[in-house]
Design an enzyme around this catalytic site. Structure first.
Site, mmCIF file in Angstrom:
data_model
loop_
_atom_site.group_PDB
_atom_site.id
_atom_site.type_symbol
_atom_site.label_atom_id
_atom_site.label_comp_id
_atom_site.label_asym_id
_atom_site.label_seq_id
_atom_site.Cartn_x
_atom_site.Cartn_y
_atom_site.Cartn_z
ATOM 1 N N LYS A 170 -8.643 -3.119 0.362
ATOM 2 C CA LYS A 170 -8.450 -1.780 -0.171
ATOM 3 C C LYS A 170 -7.409 -1.823 -1.282
ATOM 4 C CE LYS A 170 -5.094 0.763 1.089
ATOM 5 N NZ LYS A 170 -3.715 0.359 0.890
ATOM 6 N N HIS A 200 -6.940 -2.372 7.149
ATOM 7 C CA HIS A 200 -6.314 -3.122 8.242
ATOM 8 C C HIS A 200 -5.884 -2.235 9.416
ATOM 9 C CE1 HIS A 200 -2.420 -2.031 6.407
ATOM 10 N NE2 HIS A 200 -1.878 -2.341 7.569
ATOM 11 N N LYS A 204 -5.727 -2.649 14.152
ATOM 12 C CA LYS A 204 -4.557 -2.465 15.039
ATOM 13 C C LYS A 204 -5.048 -2.143 16.450
ATOM 14 C CE LYS A 204 -1.512 -0.693 11.401
ATOM 15 N NZ LYS A 204 -0.297 -1.483 11.325
ATOM 16 N N GLU A 238 7.287 5.774 6.578
ATOM 17 C CA GLU A 238 7.856 4.433 6.390
ATOM 18 C C GLU A 238 9.270 4.560 5.818
ATOM 19 O OE1 GLU A 238 4.705 1.314 5.039
ATOM 20 O OE2 GLU A 238 4.462 3.052 3.773
ATOM 21 N N HIS A 262 -6.357 4.591 5.343
ATOM 22 C CA HIS A 262 -5.804 4.471 6.701
ATOM 23 C C HIS A 262 -5.789 5.807 7.452
ATOM 24 C CE1 HIS A 262 -4.715 0.650 5.202
ATOM 25 N NE2 HIS A 262 -3.516 0.929 4.745
ATOM 26 N N LYS A 362 6.982 7.181 1.737
ATOM 27 C CA LYS A 362 7.886 6.026 1.697
ATOM 28 C C LYS A 362 9.315 6.529 1.690
ATOM 29 C CE LYS A 362 4.827 2.607 0.195
ATOM 30 N NZ LYS A 362 4.482 1.741 1.324
HETATM 31 C C1 BG6 Z 1 -0.810 -0.832 3.027
HETATM 32 C C2 BG6 Z 1 -0.175 -0.027 1.941
HETATM 33 O O1 BG6 Z 1 -2.205 -0.696 2.998
HETATM 34 O O2 BG6 Z 1 -0.321 -0.371 4.288
HETATM 35 C C3 BG6 Z 1 1.347 -0.130 2.008
HETATM 36 O O3 BG6 Z 1 -0.640 -0.515 0.682
HETATM 37 C C4 BG6 Z 1 1.838 0.261 3.378
HETATM 38 O O4 BG6 Z 1 1.956 0.687 1.024
HETATM 39 C C5 BG6 Z 1 1.075 -0.514 4.451
HETATM 40 O O5 BG6 Z 1 3.219 -0.033 3.459
HETATM 41 C C6 BG6 Z 1 1.422 -0.017 5.831
HETATM 42 O O6 BG6 Z 1 0.852 -0.869 6.765
HETATM 43 P P1 BG6 Z 1 1.480 -1.023 8.205
HETATM 44 O O7 BG6 Z 1 0.533 -1.919 8.920
HETATM 45 O O8 BG6 Z 1 2.845 -1.602 8.018
HETATM 46 O O9 BG6 Z 1 1.542 0.367 8.778
#
Ligand code: BG6
Length: 513
Positions: A170, A200, A204, A238, A262, A362
């Site tokens: 992605k 991804h 999870k 985050e 996501h 963020k």
């Molecule tokens: C990624 C984004 O797909 O997912 C990032 O590009 C983000 O910006 C990340 O930090 C978050 O993934 P996870 O698994 O840490 O929640």
């Protein structure tokens, strides 16, 4: 107060034989990049350590940075030793694994390179390597098309013996038109069954568990609808900033980076109908139905249903951090959002009138991804005369960290007076299973080696996601934000979540409209 729900001990399951991937050569485009070092190689190393990769599994990394296979092994080994995704790194384990790694310098925009790649793969096969090829495009979406066309031009897309599959990272395009364009390129070169679009989050454990929680317990499904559910919140907060990805983030922003994939996937899994079977097509069919039922937000409505923000300087973990516009590589007057919140409505029988509030950002105060399902208050306020307020039930699916599920309900506080208090039934992965299970990339890499696309997004799913996101992007592009930065690093966002709910209508009744 918390009651621990004890799940079955993991030992029972660890007796089951672990699956093994097919033999293959994994060709990674973008092998000198961040994702390969931080996620892909650690995931593959973990799989190798537990015997899930085939003895005939090898990696051929492709990158622009000139280096030898030896240097590639050294570099990825150092990164794997540091990565928080690597389990039990050991020198001997790595020595055993690294012999599977090879590297090739290549310019993906040079047509001649694909002939060389074909020659290299044929040479490997003559020396005993697998005839199966798994291409992993871990480069920005803008350069995915030349890679796919290049592979097609030299016939690496279809094998007369063995198989060829392609994994695409992605973001898949940057709006509906570009996603459709890329899908066309993919369709001309690969069969849809050989295409693995990765998100991804779907790898999870806690995300996969949403379906098990909903469809393998008879307790929750009867209330999982508009008759009992008041509203749903999905949050991915985050504390990290843009890190070293300014170039990517400047043209992406929070909505494209997190909501378009996501968070819409989390929404789809929370809201979908039960699939007829747990297989790729049945699950994806139901998810796409939900995405197609989301009411499109018109340009005029964007201001009512969305909020965007950008962080300024602030304090994270007691340390001063720069604002987004001061980060290296970021335009000092950038209008890119680092926070996005959207109210979605799903127009179908199950969900009509139940708002889904999505937010991500963020440099927020906490690291937390969760889904909170708020149930309606009881129809009769039997205990309303007591001095404490009766809180409606809330089911919280904690995606990360502190993975688990929590159910809040009311109980009588012990004592001579009738007072109610909210308590929690708490399922925690760490307590029940002693571990969180495999990391997302491990699961997804293994699935792609085994040919199981259940946890990957389908062509129509990706287009349905962009159909929802593109009008918001267009409305935001038309109206430059005048108040950026509008939250300090370490804050809850431009407005706290509760304030957001209040702006949208403070009472439950209003929220439903
Ligand atoms: C990624 C984004 O797909 O997912 C990032 O590009 C983000 O910006 C990340 O930090 C978050 O993934 P996870 O698994 O840490 O929640």
């Amino acid at each position: 107060m918390s009651a621990i729900i004890q799940a079955s001990p993991l030992e029972k399951f660890s007796q089951e034989p672990l699956p093994t991937g097919d033999s293959c050569v994994l060709v990674i485009f973008g092998a000198s990049g961040d994702l390969t070092k931080r996620k892909l190689i650690p995931g593959l190393y973990n799989l190798a350590c537990v015997g899930c990769v085939n003895p005939e599994f090898e990696v051929l990394g492709i990158g622009r940075t000139p280096m030898s296979s030896e240097e590639f092994r050294k570099k990825t080994g150092e990164a794997a030793a540091q990565s928080k995704d690597t389990r039990d790194f050991s020198e001997s384990g790595w020595t055993d694994f690294e012999r599977r790694l090879h590297y090739m310098v290549g310019d993906i925009n040079d047509r001649k390179f694909y002939q060389q790649l074909r020659g290299r793969l044929e040479g490997m096969e003559k020396n005993g390597s697998s005839p199966n090829h798994l291409f992993y495009v871990s480069t920005p979406a803008s350069v995915a098309a030349p890679i796919i066309e290049g592979l097609g031009a030299v016939g690496l897309n279809r094998r007369d013996h063995g198989w060829a599959r392609i994994v695409l990272e992605k973001p898949f395009g940057r709006d509906l038109d570009s996603a459709k364009g890329l899908n066309e390129v993919v369709r001309e070169v690969f069969d849809e069954k050989a295409v693995y679009r990765i998100d991804h989050y779907l790898g999870k454990e806690t995300v996969q568990n949403i379906l098990v929680f909903r469809f393998s317990n008879s307790l929750f499904e009867p209330v999982w609808n508009r008759n009992y559910i008041d509203y749903v919140e999905i949050t991915a907060a985050e504390t990290v900033g843009v890190e070293n990805r300014a170039a990517f983030y400047e043209e992406t922003g929070a909505l494209r980076d997190m909501v378009a994939n996501h968070l819409l996937q989390l929404l789809a899994l929370t809201a979908m109908e039960p699939p007829v079977a747990f297989d790729a097509d049945s699950v994806r069919e139901q998810k796409v139905q939900v995405l197609r039922s989301i009411r499109p937000i018109s340009v005029e409505d964007v201001a009512r249903f969305t909020i965007r923000g950008q962080y300024g300087p602030g304090i994270i973990d007691g340390k001063r951090v720069p604002g987004y516009r001061q980060e290296p590589g970021v335009n000092p007057i950038s209008a890119t959002e680092t926070y996005a919140a959207v109210k979605f409505q799903i127009e179908n029988w199950r969900w009509a009138g139940v708002p889904f509030y999505i937010q991500t950002g963020k440099r927020l105060a906490r690291n937390l991804t969760e889904i909170r399902v708020h149930l309606k208050p009881t129809p009769q306020a039997l205990f309303a005369g007591t001095s404490s307020r009766i809180a409606p039930n809330v089911i919280t699916i904690r995606i990360q960290p502190d993975e688990g599920i929590e159910i809040a309900f009311d109980a009588k506080r012990p004592g001579t007076q009738l007072r109610t208090v909210t308590v929690q039934a708490n399922f925690c992965y760490q307590t029940s299973f002693g571990s969180k299970g495999p990391v997302a990339y491990e699961t997804l890499l293994l699935d792609s080696m085994r040919g199981d696309a259940t946890l990957f997004t389908r062509r129509d799913e990706v287009e349905a996601e962009w159909r929802i996101i593109t009008p918001i992007e267009e409305a935001w592009a038309q109206l430059a934000p005048s108040d950026f930065p509008n939250y300090a690093a370490g804050d809850e966002g431009p407005v706290s979540w509760n304030e957001l709910l209040e702006i949208r209508g403070s009472s439950t009744e209003q929220l439903l409209r």
